[in-house]
Design a protein around this motif. Structure first.
Motif, short mmCIF file in Angstrom:
data_model
loop_
_atom_site.label_atom_id
_atom_site.label_comp_id
_atom_site.label_asym_id
_atom_site.label_seq_id
_atom_site.Cartn_x
_atom_site.Cartn_y
_atom_site.Cartn_z
N GLN A 127 0.86 -1.19 0.00
CA GLN A 127 0.00 0.00 0.00
C GLN A 127 0.90 1.23 0.00
N MET A 128 0.58 2.21 -0.84
CA MET A 128 1.37 3.44 -0.90
C MET A 128 1.24 4.21 0.41
N GLY A 129 2.36 4.39 1.11
CA GLY A 129 2.34 5.11 2.38
C GLY A 129 1.39 4.45 3.36
N GLN A 130 1.01 5.17 4.35
CA GLN A 130 0.02 4.68 5.31
C GLN A 130 -1.25 5.51 5.25
N SER A 150 -0.76 0.55 -4.94
CA SER A 150 0.39 -0.25 -4.56
C SER A 150 1.63 0.63 -4.50
N CYS A 151 2.56 0.30 -3.61
CA CYS A 151 3.81 1.06 -3.52
C CYS A 151 4.97 0.34 -4.21
N ILE A 152 4.70 -0.83 -4.75
CA ILE A 152 5.72 -1.60 -5.47
C ILE A 152 5.25 -1.74 -6.91
N TRP A 199 -0.09 -1.02 -15.97
CA TRP A 199 -0.90 0.10 -15.48
C TRP A 199 -0.48 1.39 -16.13
N SER A 200 -1.31 2.39 -15.95
CA SER A 200 -1.03 3.77 -16.37
C SER A 200 -0.75 4.57 -15.11
N GLY A 201 0.43 5.16 -15.00
CA GLY A 201 0.79 5.96 -13.84
C GLY A 201 1.25 5.13 -12.66
N PHE A 202 0.34 4.52 -11.96
CA PHE A 202 0.60 3.67 -10.80
C PHE A 202 -0.34 2.46 -10.86
N PRO A 203 0.03 1.34 -10.18
CA PRO A 203 -0.92 0.24 -10.03
C PRO A 203 -2.01 0.66 -9.02
#
Length: 184
Positions: free
Chosen positions: A37-40, A63-65, A156-160
């Protein structure tokens, strides 16, 4: 919302819905989990991945990965006959972010997983979104029965980033009790 019931001769019922995650008697937030998860920030959590979620300006699971192996999963109340997955991108207006392709896997116990596979036993790569707002429904060629469903973002586009729901049916006994919760 599409929801209907079918009466069985034994007195049980089958409940079917296009929105098993977020609809009537959908799953609790704690039953939505992810690989990362991106950040908390609360607005990047699995609980923000519900289709049409607008709980914050950027509601969606993020997602952060970025390795093509990150997933979000849902644990249903009981074994569920699953027929389709619905996907949507991130709500945020300045972020054109969404999953463009994904895999689906499923499990009866949350430990042993199987890919939704083609006739030749290869995992099916489903097409995802082409924008952040449109809901894409991916209907399975054959329904699956599972207690857990996992969506793994491949591209994905940009981020998952995604919001989702699941279509399918589950059985409820005559007295309204099923494996883990009451419905009627």
């Amino acid at each position: 919302m599409h929801l209907h019931q079918v009466q069985f001769p034994e007195g049980g019922k089958t409940v079917c819905s296009e929105y098993l995650v977020s609809g009537i008697n959908g799953v609790d937030d704690a039953k939505l989990t992810s690989s990362s998860q991106m950040g908390q920030e609360a607005h990047h959590a699995p609980s923000d991945a519900r289709l049409y979620s607008e709980s914050s300006i950027s509601s969606a699971w993020v997602s952060c990965i970025f390795d093509g192996n990150q997933y979000i999963q849902v644990q249903f109340h009981r074994k569920t006959n699953i027929t389709a997955v619905l996907l949507q991108g991130r709500k945020e207006t300045h972020a054109n972010q969404f999953v463009t392709s994904f895999y689906v896997s499923y499990s009866s116990d949350g430990s042993v997983w199987a890919w939704l596979s083609s006739v030749d036993q290869q995992p099916i790569l489903f097409p995802g979104n082409t924008d952040r707002n449109t809901v894409v429904k991916s209907t399975f060629n054959t329904s699956i029965t599972a207690s857990y469903l996992r969506i793994t973002s491949k591209t994905w586009s940009g981020f998952p980033v995604l919001r989702f729901d699941v279509s399918g049916c589950y059985d409820v006994t005559e007295n309204g009790k099923s494996d883990k919760c009451s419905y009627w």
